[in-house]
Design a protein around this motif. Sequence first.
Motif, PDB file in Angstrom:
ATOM      1  N   VAL A  89     -71.675 -17.058 122.234  1.00 36.62           N
ATOM      2  CA  VAL A  89     -73.220 -17.791 122.334  1.00 36.62           C
ATOM      3  C   VAL A  89     -74.029 -17.638 121.139  1.00 36.62           C
ATOM      4  CG1 VAL A  89     -75.118 -17.969 123.867  1.00 36.62           C
ATOM      5  CG2 VAL A  89     -72.783 -17.823 124.873  1.00 36.62           C
ATOM      6  N   ILE A  90     -74.290 -16.592 120.857  1.00 40.39           N
ATOM      7  CA  ILE A  90     -75.323 -16.177 119.726  1.00 40.39           C
ATOM      8  C   ILE A  90     -74.565 -16.814 118.438  1.00 40.39           C
ATOM      9  CG2 ILE A  90     -76.439 -14.237 117.999  1.00 40.39           C
ATOM     10  CD1 ILE A  90     -76.235 -12.812 120.785  1.00 40.39           C
ATOM     11  N   ALA A  91     -73.442 -16.490 118.035  1.00 42.65           N
ATOM     12  CA  ALA A  91     -72.733 -16.964 116.933  1.00 42.65           C
ATOM     13  C   ALA A  91     -72.636 -18.601 116.743  1.00 42.65           C
ATOM     14  CB  ALA A  91     -71.273 -16.708 117.011  1.00 42.65           C
ATOM     15  N   SER A  92     -72.801 -19.262 118.190  1.00 43.77           N
ATOM     16  CA  SER A  92     -72.646 -20.656 118.081  1.00 43.77           C
ATOM     17  C   SER A  92     -74.011 -21.076 117.853  1.00 43.77           C
ATOM     18  CB  SER A  92     -72.387 -21.237 119.481  1.00 43.77           C
ATOM     19  OG  SER A  92     -73.100 -20.852 120.601  1.00 43.77           O
ATOM     20  N   GLN A 118     -76.826 -16.444 147.536  1.00 38.72           N
ATOM     21  CA  GLN A 118     -76.243 -15.804 146.202  1.00 38.72           C
ATOM     22  C   GLN A 118     -75.917 -17.303 145.565  1.00 38.72           C
ATOM     23  OE1 GLN A 118     -75.636 -12.941 144.505  1.00 38.72           O
ATOM     24  NE2 GLN A 118     -76.593 -12.224 146.084  1.00 38.72           N
ATOM     25  N   SER A 119     -76.023 -17.455 144.178  1.00 32.35           N
ATOM     26  CA  SER A 119     -75.706 -18.696 143.657  1.00 32.35           C
ATOM     27  C   SER A 119     -74.102 -18.523 142.816  1.00 32.35           C
ATOM     28  CB  SER A 119     -76.747 -19.068 142.438  1.00 32.35           C
ATOM     29  OG  SER A 119     -76.906 -17.907 141.332  1.00 32.35           O
ATOM     30  N   LYS A 120     -73.634 -19.422 142.168  1.00 28.65           N
ATOM     31  CA  LYS A 120     -72.140 -19.327 141.840  1.00 28.65           C
ATOM     32  C   LYS A 120     -72.458 -18.591 140.460  1.00 28.65           C
ATOM     33  CE  LYS A 120     -69.411 -23.126 143.252  1.00 28.65           C
ATOM     34  NZ  LYS A 120     -68.760 -24.420 142.971  1.00 28.65           N
ATOM     35  N   PRO A 121     -71.487 -17.750 140.021  1.00 26.61           N
ATOM     36  CA  PRO A 121     -71.410 -17.070 138.811  1.00 26.61           C
ATOM     37  C   PRO A 121     -71.571 -18.113 137.778  1.00 26.61           C
ATOM     38  CG  PRO A 121     -70.041 -15.936 140.142  1.00 26.61           C
ATOM     39  CD  PRO A 121     -70.406 -17.085 140.856  1.00 26.61           C
ATOM     40  N   PHE A 122     -72.205 -17.802 136.617  1.00 22.37           N
ATOM     41  CA  PHE A 122     -72.148 -18.934 135.693  1.00 22.37           C
ATOM     42  C   PHE A 122     -70.649 -19.408 135.033  1.00 22.37           C
ATOM     43  CE2 PHE A 122     -72.435 -19.970 130.839  1.00 22.37           C
ATOM     44  CZ  PHE A 122     -73.141 -21.321 131.009  1.00 22.37           C
ATOM     45  N   ARG A 123     -69.920 -18.411 135.276  1.00 26.10           N
ATOM     46  CA  ARG A 123     -68.456 -18.896 134.795  1.00 26.10           C
ATOM     47  C   ARG A 123     -67.590 -19.854 135.666  1.00 26.10           C
ATOM     48  NH1 ARG A 123     -68.128 -13.653 137.228  1.00 26.10           N
ATOM     49  NH2 ARG A 123     -66.937 -13.685 138.960  1.00 26.10           N
ATOM     50  N   GLU A 124     -68.064 -19.927 137.113  1.00 24.56           N
ATOM     51  CA  GLU A 124     -67.533 -20.934 137.916  1.00 24.56           C
ATOM     52  C   GLU A 124     -68.411 -22.482 137.944  1.00 24.56           C
ATOM     53  OE1 GLU A 124     -67.431 -19.070 141.692  1.00 24.56           O
ATOM     54  OE2 GLU A 124     -66.507 -17.302 141.108  1.00 24.56           O
ATOM     55  N   TRP A 125     -69.221 -22.218 137.050  1.00 22.38           N
ATOM     56  CA  TRP A 125     -70.084 -23.843 136.870  1.00 22.38           C
ATOM     57  C   TRP A 125     -69.140 -24.801 136.465  1.00 22.38           C
ATOM     58  CZ3 TRP A 125     -75.919 -23.640 135.003  1.00 22.38           C
ATOM     59  CH2 TRP A 125     -76.378 -22.701 135.756  1.00 22.38           C
ATOM     60  N   ARG A 126     -69.052 -25.861 137.037  1.00 25.10           N
ATOM     61  CA  ARG A 126     -68.219 -27.265 136.821  1.00 25.10           C
ATOM     62  C   ARG A 126     -69.165 -28.386 137.250  1.00 25.10           C
ATOM     63  NH1 ARG A 126     -62.769 -26.263 136.777  1.00 25.10           N
ATOM     64  NH2 ARG A 126     -62.463 -28.210 135.785  1.00 25.10           N
ATOM     65  N   PHE A 127     -69.218 -29.189 136.088  1.00 23.16           N
ATOM     66  CA  PHE A 127     -70.178 -30.475 135.987  1.00 23.16           C
ATOM     67  C   PHE A 127     -68.969 -31.383 136.563  1.00 23.16           C
ATOM     68  CE2 PHE A 127     -72.901 -28.335 133.157  1.00 23.16           C
ATOM     69  CZ  PHE A 127     -73.919 -28.019 133.851  1.00 23.16           C
ATOM     70  N   TYR A 173     -70.093 -26.986 117.702  1.00 28.47           N
ATOM     71  CA  TYR A 173     -69.141 -28.096 117.705  1.00 28.47           C
ATOM     72  C   TYR A 173     -67.769 -27.724 118.575  1.00 28.47           C
ATOM     73  CZ  TYR A 173     -72.144 -30.572 114.568  1.00 28.47           C
ATOM     74  OH  TYR A 173     -73.031 -31.098 113.640  1.00 28.47           O
ATOM     75  N   LEU A 174     -67.347 -26.608 118.316  1.00 29.72           N
ATOM     76  CA  LEU A 174     -66.089 -25.834 118.869  1.00 29.72           C
ATOM     77  C   LEU A 174     -66.547 -25.779 120.471  1.00 29.72           C
ATOM     78  CD1 LEU A 174     -64.876 -23.507 116.265  1.00 29.72           C
ATOM     79  CD2 LEU A 174     -63.950 -25.646 116.838  1.00 29.72           C
ATOM     80  N   VAL A 175     -67.496 -25.237 120.633  1.00 29.32           N
ATOM     81  CA  VAL A 175     -68.014 -24.773 122.234  1.00 29.32           C
ATOM     82  C   VAL A 175     -68.077 -26.217 122.742  1.00 29.32           C
ATOM     83  CG1 VAL A 175     -69.673 -24.145 123.827  1.00 29.32           C
ATOM     84  CG2 VAL A 175     -68.869 -22.649 121.771  1.00 29.32           C
ATOM     85  N   ARG A 176     -68.695 -27.267 122.026  1.00 28.69           N
ATOM     86  CA  ARG A 176     -68.809 -28.555 122.824  1.00 28.69           C
ATOM     87  C   ARG A 176     -67.455 -29.289 123.055  1.00 28.69           C
ATOM     88  NH1 ARG A 176     -72.032 -31.524 119.048  1.00 28.69           N
ATOM     89  NH2 ARG A 176     -73.594 -30.036 119.222  1.00 28.69           N
ATOM     90  N   ILE A 177     -66.440 -28.999 122.264  1.00 29.96           N
ATOM     91  CA  ILE A 177     -65.080 -29.659 122.403  1.00 29.96           C
ATOM     92  C   ILE A 177     -64.509 -28.687 123.602  1.00 29.96           C
ATOM     93  CG2 ILE A 177     -62.805 -29.683 121.320  1.00 29.96           C
ATOM     94  CD1 ILE A 177     -64.266 -30.190 118.704  1.00 29.96           C
ATOM     95  N   ILE A 200     -73.083 -26.700 127.888  1.00 27.03           N
ATOM     96  CA  ILE A 200     -73.305 -25.514 129.020  1.00 27.03           C
ATOM     97  C   ILE A 200     -71.900 -25.340 129.409  1.00 27.03           C
ATOM     98  CG2 ILE A 200     -74.067 -25.240 131.444  1.00 27.03           C
ATOM     99  CD1 ILE A 200     -76.131 -24.762 128.919  1.00 27.03           C
ATOM    100  N   GLN A 201     -71.198 -26.484 129.715  1.00 28.56           N
ATOM    101  CA  GLN A 201     -69.780 -26.449 130.441  1.00 28.56           C
ATOM    102  C   GLN A 201     -68.848 -25.808 129.441  1.00 28.56           C
ATOM    103  OE1 GLN A 201     -68.807 -27.847 133.437  1.00 28.56           O
ATOM    104  NE2 GLN A 201     -67.287 -26.505 133.085  1.00 28.56           N
ATOM    105  N   GLY A 202     -69.121 -25.918 127.867  1.00 30.47           N
ATOM    106  CA  GLY A 202     -68.378 -24.865 127.109  1.00 30.47           C
ATOM    107  C   GLY A 202     -68.597 -23.716 127.097  1.00 30.47           C
ATOM    108  N   TYR A 203     -69.690 -23.086 127.410  1.00 24.90           N
ATOM    109  CA  TYR A 203     -70.035 -21.897 127.542  1.00 24.90           C
ATOM    110  C   TYR A 203     -69.643 -21.362 128.748  1.00 24.90           C
ATOM    111  CZ  TYR A 203     -73.663 -22.200 123.729  1.00 24.90           C
ATOM    112  OH  TYR A 203     -73.906 -22.323 122.173  1.00 24.90           O
ATOM    113  N   SER A 204     -69.693 -22.188 129.944  1.00 22.58           N
ATOM    114  CA  SER A 204     -69.244 -21.670 130.974  1.00 22.58           C
ATOM    115  C   SER A 204     -67.838 -21.356 130.923  1.00 22.58           C
ATOM    116  CB  SER A 204     -69.511 -22.716 132.228  1.00 22.58           C
ATOM    117  OG  SER A 204     -68.714 -22.377 133.492  1.00 22.58           O
TER     118      SER A 204
END
Length: 311
Positions: free
Chosen positions: A279-282, A204-213, A290-294, A255-259
């Motif tokens: 995600v679709i709106a961004s 099992q891989s980590k859920p996307f919500r737990e991704w941390r770079f 830009y907001l998700v990137r911030i 990707i970190q912002g989406y996570s």
Amino acid sequence: MRRVHVITEGAILLALYLALMLFTLYVPIVGMVLLFVLPLPFILFSIRHDVASAIMLLIAGSILSVLFGSVWNILLTLISGLSGLTMGVFYKRKQTMAVLIGGSLAYTASFVVAYVGIILFLQIDIIKDFIHLSKESLEQSKSVITSISPDVNLEQQFEQFEKGLDLLHILTPTIFVLSGMTFAVLTHLVAVPVLKRLKVEVSQSKPFREWRFPQSLVWYYLIVSVLIMINSDTEGFYFMAIMNLYCILQFFVLIQGYSFVYFYSYVKGLSRAIPIIIVIASILIPIFLYLVRILGIIDLSFPLREKIAKR
């Protein structure tokens, strides 16, 4: 006896690959989806057998793909085979994150080899030709709009489009890298349910919500951003390298912002549709991007998740 079993299984999976390849080439809409399924026979074979046997399967597949079509089918086989072989090796080791990294590298390397091969043997530069055709379409559109509405001045907008097309050629390495990562993720999403169906154990891989770079990503991003701002020369290798590095780092921050968006929705018990809508709106509305990137920068810089989780 084991050797016979390897050859038999290889022949079956090779026949399956050739059937999928023919569907991919000659059935347009279905073919686009099957692009991500093509590595599956190589993934399965790499999981069950050693690397040397998998390489032999790839060589046999390359030869047979030419017999079942044009010489250029070998490029498709090399892309699918190399990525499938790499991902299969890491599936066998139960290293899910390595599957994505290795698959991304394999796809990227395959795309670069295919691109260079087409330039050397066919004398066709796909990206340059695309830019040239796009510029011609812009000129035609400009002529049509001018003839219909002579008073409308869209010169500035067309100049921006042309600058964007020129930048596209500079960002060719980024296109290859991001395409490789996208193909690896989509292939993984297709492969996991199939492998589970075939009783292949997949970790099992980590859920996307737990991704941390790593937090150092922020510093790399800021340093590269400063280098772009102070750089006055827009020609040469230095500018090209910095721009490509900036775009790739920007992608990881996004990707970190989406996570973080998925993490916040999960912790607060919000509907699963909300992060998908964001995600679709961004993608459709640049300001949201830009907001998700911030958000991604803030998430990497501060222990925001810990504070949210404690509440």
